[in-house]
Design a protein around this motif. Structure first.
Motif, PDB file in Angstrom:
ATOM      1  N   THR A 136       0.825  -1.205   0.000  1.00  0.00           N
ATOM      2  CA  THR A 136       0.000   0.000   0.000  1.00  0.00           C
ATOM      3  C   THR A 136       0.864   1.260   0.000  1.00  0.00           C
TER       4      THR A 136
ATOM      5  N   ASP B  18      -3.651  -1.054  -1.963  1.00  0.00           N
ATOM      6  CA  ASP B  18      -4.307   0.244  -1.844  1.00  0.00           C
ATOM      7  C   ASP B  18      -3.326   1.391  -2.104  1.00  0.00           C
TER       8      ASP B  18
ATOM      9  N   SER C 239      -7.723  -6.202  -2.049  1.00  0.00           N
ATOM     10  CA  SER C 239      -8.030  -4.796  -1.823  1.00  0.00           C
ATOM     11  C   SER C 239      -7.193  -3.937  -2.755  1.00  0.00           C
TER      12      SER C 239
ATOM     13  N   ARG D 276      -8.055  -0.457  -3.226  1.00  0.00           N
ATOM     14  CA  ARG D 276      -8.675   0.835  -2.958  1.00  0.00           C
ATOM     15  C   ARG D 276      -7.753   1.985  -3.369  1.00  0.00           C
ATOM     16  N   ASN D 277      -8.381   3.040  -3.895  1.00  0.00           N
ATOM     17  CA  ASN D 277      -7.671   4.273  -4.253  1.00  0.00           C
ATOM     18  C   ASN D 277      -6.566   4.025  -5.270  1.00  0.00           C
TER      19      ASN D 277
ATOM     20  N   ASP E 291     -12.373  -5.084  -1.992  1.00  0.00           N
ATOM     21  CA  ASP E 291     -12.499  -3.631  -1.807  1.00  0.00           C
ATOM     22  C   ASP E 291     -12.004  -2.930  -3.074  1.00  0.00           C
TER      23      ASP E 291
ATOM     24  N   ARG F  50     -13.093   0.438  -3.668  1.00  0.00           N
ATOM     25  CA  ARG F  50     -13.472   1.835  -3.456  1.00  0.00           C
ATOM     26  C   ARG F  50     -12.410   2.811  -3.971  1.00  0.00           C
ATOM     27  N   ASP F  51     -12.863   4.033  -4.198  1.00  0.00           N
ATOM     28  CA  ASP F  51     -11.973   5.133  -4.576  1.00  0.00           C
ATOM     29  C   ASP F  51     -11.222   4.856  -5.876  1.00  0.00           C
ATOM     30  N   ASN F  52     -11.922   4.232  -6.800  1.00  0.00           N
ATOM     31  CA  ASN F  52     -11.430   4.086  -8.171  1.00  0.00           C
ATOM     32  C   ASN F  52     -12.449   4.779  -9.078  1.00  0.00           C
TER      33      ASN F  52
ATOM     34  N   TRP G 109     -16.814  -3.866  -0.966  1.00  0.00           N
ATOM     35  CA  TRP G 109     -16.846  -2.418  -0.872  1.00  0.00           C
ATOM     36  C   TRP G 109     -16.701  -1.805  -2.264  1.00  0.00           C
TER      37      TRP G 109
ATOM     38  N   ASP H 179     -17.833   2.110  -4.628  1.00  0.00           N
ATOM     39  CA  ASP H 179     -18.452   3.434  -4.647  1.00  0.00           C
ATOM     40  C   ASP H 179     -19.629   3.424  -5.606  1.00  0.00           C
TER      41      ASP H 179
END
Length: 334
Positions: free
Chosen positions: A12, A35, A56, A58-59, A79, A81-83, A103, A105
């Protein structure tokens, strides 16, 4: 070394732009956490990580998820998220039956449609699972009251073998526009929706055998329905019809015609041309007479005209030699 014993890989908050295809060789990997990087894709070789439980990403900058991700049968935690570039989910996500934590968005996702995603991850996965199975079976059943769909968008190229579509018990105000292109459709149910009209493009579905339109707000059936000459069952109960179209006369293969609980006051003479008709249900309408054409439907085995306004039963009804069930309850016969 090959790191074949590696069980957890976490990197990460770096600036990694891509995962190498060789990540698929980490066959004992159980957790992959990437992440806060610059990833744009996930390699399809991730499908080789059969023991992976957590993924995961994320982002990052991921715009698509590989369909192969559906092969991760032990994945329980995902997860994404934030893509912000990720706008569509692959149908194959529905294969992840072990997935318990997902998870994403919702605001960025356009497929599945927002009303599906807003119901939550479990609901979204169920929707994807149903669609994925339909790509294999040719039968798409979204009739569950769990879905509450108002419209439906699909990748038409994935459903070229679609022959049965069930959208009953939803909130469709009109036919999905893609329907007219599924010309091999055999069965279509739009029961218990909010339809007020049937598009003339229904004529494109020339191979239909079953058309279920019960429980809508239809005041008229279009003449184009007469093009559906392969139709066996036509169900239009619980609508707002005042008559049936003369175009039904061309439906020589029609076996079941159910039009109960409408406002039908008269029947077209052409109804007598339905030479294959066995089951005619017209209960709870406003019929005052049984026309000669109906009485001459010698193929009919069941006739239900209960709860109408019939005042007499013509003697010619004795000519309906095939009749096995005749229901005349609650009329005005003296």
């Amino acid at each position: 070394g090959s790191l074949k014993e590696l069980k957890k890989l976490s990197f990460t908050s770096n600036q990694v732009p891509r995962l190498p295809d060789s990540v698929g060789k980490l066959v004992r990997l159980e957790e992959l956490i990437a992440d806060n990087n610059l990833l744009e894709t996930i390699p399809s070789t991730v499908a080789d990580l059969r023991q992976l439980r957590k993924l995961s990403v994320r982002n990052n900058r991921i715009s698509t998820l590989p369909p192969d991700i559906g092969g991760l049968e032990n994945l329980t935690d995902l997860d994404v998220r934030d893509n912000p570039l990720l706008t569509a989910l692959p149908l194959e996500l529905g294969r992840l039956e072990a997935l318990s934590t997902f998870w994403l968005d919702v605001d960025n996702i356009t497929f599945p449609q927002p009303e599906v995603c807003l119901e939550g991850p479990r609901y979204t996965l169920k929707f994807l699972r149903v669609l994925f199975e339909a790509t294999r079976t040719g039968r798409l059943d979204l009739s569950s009251r769990d879905f509450n769909l108002q419209h439906l968008s699909i990748d038409e190229g994935r459903f070229t073998n679609l022959t049965e579509l069930n959208l009953a018990h939803n909130f469709f105000a009109e036919f999905p526009p893609f329907l007219e292109r599924f010309t091999e459709m055999r069965e279509l149910s739009m029961e218990s929706n909010k339809l007020e009209a049937i598009p003339v493009t229904i004529a494109q579905l020339a191979n239909l055998r079953v058309l279920d339109l019960r429980g809508n707000h239809l005041a008229v059936l279009p003449k184009e329905i007469g093009v559906l000459t392969d139709l066996r069952r036509l169900l239009v109960d619980k609508n707002e019809l005042t008559t049936l179209p003369a175009a039904l006369a061309t439906l020589h293969n029609l076996v079941d015609l159910h039009a109960s609980e409408n406002y039908i006051a008269s029947l077209p003479p052409e109804l007598g041309d339905l030479v294959s008709l066995l089951d005619l249900r017209l209960q709870y309408n406003d019929l005052q007479i049984l026309t000669r054409e109906v009485i001459h439907l010698t193929s009919v085995t069941r006739l239900n005209v209960s709860f109408n306004k019939l005042r007499f039963i013509p003697e010619e009804i004795a000519g309906m030699k095939g009749l096995k069930t005749l229901e005349l309850d609650s009329n005005e016969v003296a």
